[in-house]
Structure formats: C-alpha cells, structure tokens
Design a protein around this motif. Structure first.
Motif, PDB file in Angstrom:
ATOM      1  N   HIS A  75       0.817  -1.211   0.000  1.00 13.29           N
ATOM      2  CA  HIS A  75       0.000   0.000   0.000  1.00 13.29           C
ATOM      3  C   HIS A  75       0.854   1.266   0.000  1.00 13.29           C
ATOM      4  O   HIS A  75       0.497   2.259  -0.636  1.00 13.29           O
ATOM      5  CB  HIS A  75      -0.937   0.004   1.205  1.00 13.29           C
ATOM      6  N   VAL A 112       0.621  -5.768   5.633  1.00  8.07           N
ATOM      7  CA  VAL A 112      -0.520  -5.842   6.555  1.00  8.07           C
ATOM      8  C   VAL A 112      -1.082  -7.252   6.454  1.00  8.07           C
ATOM      9  O   VAL A 112      -1.608  -7.654   5.407  1.00  8.07           O
ATOM     10  CB  VAL A 112      -1.596  -4.795   6.197  1.00  8.07           C
ATOM     11  N   GLN A 115      -6.534  -7.600  10.037  1.00  9.73           N
ATOM     12  CA  GLN A 115      -6.996  -6.451  10.816  1.00  9.73           C
ATOM     13  C   GLN A 115      -8.377  -6.713  11.401  1.00  9.73           C
ATOM     14  O   GLN A 115      -9.284  -7.157  10.687  1.00  9.73           O
ATOM     15  CB  GLN A 115      -7.023  -5.203   9.940  1.00  9.73           C
ATOM     16  N   THR A 177     -13.962  -6.029  10.815  1.00  6.52           N
ATOM     17  CA  THR A 177     -13.153  -5.122  10.015  1.00  6.52           C
ATOM     18  C   THR A 177     -13.894  -3.792   9.962  1.00  6.52           C
ATOM     19  O   THR A 177     -15.131  -3.758   9.986  1.00  6.52           O
ATOM     20  CB  THR A 177     -12.922  -5.656   8.597  1.00  6.52           C
ATOM     21  N   ASP A 180     -11.451   2.342   6.920  1.00  8.03           N
ATOM     22  CA  ASP A 180     -10.401   3.323   7.207  1.00  8.03           C
ATOM     23  C   ASP A 180     -10.514   3.922   8.599  1.00  8.03           C
ATOM     24  O   ASP A 180      -9.687   4.754   8.981  1.00  8.03           O
ATOM     25  CB  ASP A 180     -10.446   4.449   6.180  1.00  8.03           C
ATOM     26  N   LYS A 231      -4.436  -3.475  13.323  1.00  8.12           N
ATOM     27  CA  LYS A 231      -3.793  -4.120  12.175  1.00  8.12           C
ATOM     28  C   LYS A 231      -2.527  -4.852  12.615  1.00  8.12           C
ATOM     29  O   LYS A 231      -1.731  -4.310  13.387  1.00  8.12           O
ATOM     30  CB  LYS A 231      -3.441  -3.073  11.114  1.00  8.12           C
ATOM     31  N   VAL A 233       0.857  -5.726  11.419  1.00  6.81           N
ATOM     32  CA  VAL A 233       1.720  -5.205  10.361  1.00  6.81           C
ATOM     33  C   VAL A 233       3.153  -5.662  10.610  1.00  6.81           C
ATOM     34  O   VAL A 233       3.622  -5.664  11.752  1.00  6.81           O
ATOM     35  CB  VAL A 233       1.687  -3.661  10.313  1.00  6.81           C
ATOM     36  N   ASP A 353      -4.441   1.195   5.497  1.00  4.67           N
ATOM     37  CA  ASP A 353      -3.372   0.196   5.413  1.00  4.67           C
ATOM     38  C   ASP A 353      -2.044   0.850   5.020  1.00  4.67           C
ATOM     39  O   ASP A 353      -0.975   0.440   5.488  1.00  4.67           O
ATOM     40  CB  ASP A 353      -3.733  -0.894   4.405  1.00  4.67           C
ATOM     41  N   GLU A 357       1.457   0.757   7.229  1.00  8.40           N
ATOM     42  CA  GLU A 357       2.766   0.339   6.719  1.00  8.40           C
ATOM     43  C   GLU A 357       3.824   1.406   6.992  1.00  8.40           C
ATOM     44  O   GLU A 357       4.974   1.083   7.333  1.00  8.40           O
ATOM     45  CB  GLU A 357       2.674   0.048   5.223  1.00  8.40           C
TER      46      GLU A 357
END
Length: 391
Positions: A75, A112, A115, A177, A180, A231, A233, A353, A357
């Motif tokens: 991402h 990722v 989540q 989930t 955003d 998340k 990650v 996401d 990251e």
C-alpha cells in the motif's frame, strides 16, 4: 456546586471564539494563568465538535520531518517524508538516521497481515452448563447475529466471534473489520445491536454486560499478540554490513549480539515489546496525524526479530500485532493533522493500510538507529548535544 465554580458553557453554540475566550478568562480568575499562548491559534472552532469539550485553545507541539524512507509495501510504495510531533530532542534526527540506513539498503518491505477491531461482551447464566449451551447456540446462529450487528454500519463487518467460559459466564469477543476508521465506537454500537438481538432471541433471554473487558480497549494484553487488534503489520529489511558500518559505525555481528542481550532483558522484565522503543515513533506519528493517542499503549506492543545471515548481513523485522490507526474519523480531519496525513498521501478512502505500513517502517528505522546508538556510545552524547540534557 455553586454557579461560580461551573465552567462556562453554551447550549446554543459551545464552539465559538467567544466561548473559548470566556473559559480562558474563567481559568485566569480561578488559577491566575492567562493562557495567552494557548489562546492563539488559526483553526476555525466550528471544526471541533466531536473532538473536544469545554474548548479553551490549542496546545502547540513541535513537528519535525524525518526521512526520506523507502518503503516497498503493498500500500505504501516509494520515498516518504514522515512528520513526527515530539518535544524530545534527538528523536527526529535519530529516526532520520535509521531511515537513511534502510533506504540505502534498498528499502523496507511492509505487509498488513490482518486487521480486526473488537468489542467483548460478557453473558451471565445460572451455571457453567447453561453458559456452555449458550456458546453453542451463538455458533449456530452466527449469521443472524452478524446481520443484526451490521444493521448499524455500512463499513463494519463482523468476521468471527471468539468465546471463553469462566465459572457461569460466557465471554464473547466480536471481531470486525472497520475500513479506514479505527472503529472502537463503530464496533461498540454494532455489538450492542447484536447483543440486543441475542437477548430477544435466545430461549429464556440472556443478561449481558456490553464490555467484559476482554476487548482490552486502550490496554495492552498478550491476547492481542496472538489475536490481532487493529492491524497486524510487519516491516522487514536486510541491512547490508558495509552500509551499517559506514552510516552507524556499528558491525552487524555486534548489533545481532546486542539484540540477543536486549531480548533476554525484555523477557526478564516482562516487557510488551522487545525492541528499543516502538512507542516513540508511534506516539510522534499519532500526534502529528490525529490518531487517538491512548491507542499507543496497545499499538506499541510487538516483536523485534533478527537473523544474522551467512554473508554477514542482518535481517531485521518489526511485527506490530495491534497497531490501531485511521485515516477517517477522530482527529484525522482536523486541519494540521490532515496536512500531515496529506504529506504521507494518506488522505482519502482506502488509505488506512498505507498509513499502517508507514508507521511500522518508521518503528523499524527508530529501532535500528537507537540500537546502534547504544552500541556506539552516541545515545548519551546526542542527548547532551540536541536533547533534554543540554545545559
């Protein structure tokens, strides 16, 4: 409480320059502090509803920029300049140094993995067998429970429910989930709807507490290390021995040995994170980009991994299993925070996401830098020159 002690408020419009001034005058009268600097700000008060109550002004915090850091994510792709809000001298310089090492080694790979956001109600029954039967019923009726929960949101999706029996109680951990958004409020509302559906439809009814505290909201827990909250990650990089020696003055073998010692120390201490300092970069990025700062306590936990390769290069990775970030809602829409998000290309739909990251990559850069500084002796001297110890 008499009226003279009450903080001034307005039912008509509590978010105005006049009300903010009135409250500052009230504080001056009560405490003697005029709040002259706090009362100087440029944003429009009308954007604040939903973010603050009893508004009196803005606490200004320095923001520095670190980077560039090259990220080879799914991402986040390319070179990024990272805004860090902090009052700790040396922090931005240290992160920039770690980012240089990463970039000169070809960049950091970020992933990722999964989540979820949770709400965890507890249901009470007459005995353990009834609680067990209730758990079986929940499994059999998952699709109906899911449908009830999702009537409250167009974004949140219920994926699964973990269950545990304790005495005559049954703890459920709803996993969603949330797009955003960080989603704590979203999943609370959805789970309330689901629990009310359960209460109406379970034979004999069911009494519950909306949060039995197994969601571990704004608390670290080992449960989140295993079952992701926010998340999960991973940021990983292969550090070339020549570059580490040139930039940091540290040998990869020495860094690997130091990491073994640090791992043992963290294990003995029962630390939530075994790397140098995940919380520093996360907190600074959270403040700059309008994240909920309390989520640092969950988000900083994780695992710092290393492997010395046959050729002398060093594989390093950071795994953050409960990184809670958002690019929508909360403080992300405030003007200065939105500017910082825009620096990272993280404004707009589908960018959470990407932000995750970037955060993980930043943590790895900071850990490389501080780990090397401790070895080389720069840790104390740099704080003396740039930071809090300056005379």
């Amino acid at each position: 409480m008499n009226n003279d002690s009450r903080i001034p408020r307005s039912k008509e419009n509590d978010y105005s320059k006049e009300l903010a001034t009135m409250r500052r005058n009230f504080i001056k009268e009560k405490t003697g502090e005029a709040l002259d600097y706090t009362g100087q700000y440029t944003i429009d008060e009308s954007v604040l509803p939903g973010n603050i109550e009893n508004f009196i002004g803005i606490v200004q915090m320095p923001v520095g920029v670190a980077g560039p850091i090259r990220i080879n994510g799914e991402h986040a792709q390319g070179d990024f300049y990272v805004p860090l809000a902090t009052t700790e001298g040396t922090l931005v310089a240290s992160y920039s140094r770690g980012m240089r090492v990463i970039s000169e080694c070809g960049g950091v790979t970020t992933t990722v993995v999964e989540q979820f956001m949770q709400r965890a109600p507890a249901f009470l029954f007459d005995n353990a067998r009834e609680a067990r039967e209730f758990g079986n019923w929940v499994k059999e009726n998952f699709e109906s429970i899911k449908a009830a929960a999702e009537t409250t949101t167009s974004v949140g999706k219920l994926k699964h429910i973990h269950q545990w029996s304790v005495a005559r109680s049954r703890y459920l951990r709803f996993n969603y989930t949330t797009g955003d958004a960080a989603g704590q409020n979203m999943v609370g509302k959805a789970t309330l709807a689901a629990c009310e559906w359960i209460k109406r439809n379970y034979p004999g009814g069911a009494n519950y507490l909306l949060s039995g505290n197994m969601d571990t909201d704004k608390k670290h827990s080992h449960l989140n290390m295993l079952h992701s909250r926010g998340k999960r990650v991973i940021a990983e990089v292969v550090i070339k021995k020549e570059i580490l020696r040139e930039v940091m003055g540290v040998d990869t073998k020495m860094l690997a040995k130091a990491t073994v010692l640090a791992n043992t120390g963290a294990l003995m201490a029962g630390a939530a994170y075994n790397g140098p300092h995940a919380a520093n970069g996360i907190a600074a990025l959270f403040i700059a980009t309008g994240q909920d700062e309390a989520n640092v306590v969950e988000s900083h936990a994780g695992l710092f991994s290393h492997e010395l390769l046959d050729n002398g290069d060093l594989y390093l990775a950071v795994t953050l299993p409960s990184l809670i970030v958002a690019t929508f809602g909360g403080g992300t829409g405030l003007p200065t925070q939105r500017e910082c998000l825009n620096m990272l290309g993280c404004v707009g739909k589908g960018k959470a996401d990407k932000l995750a990251e970037i955060v993980a990559a930043t943590v790895l850069a900071g850990d490389i830098s501080l780990g090397c500084a401790v070895i080389s002796g720069d840790w104390v001297s740099s704080h003396d020159a740039l930071g809090r110890n300056r005379g």
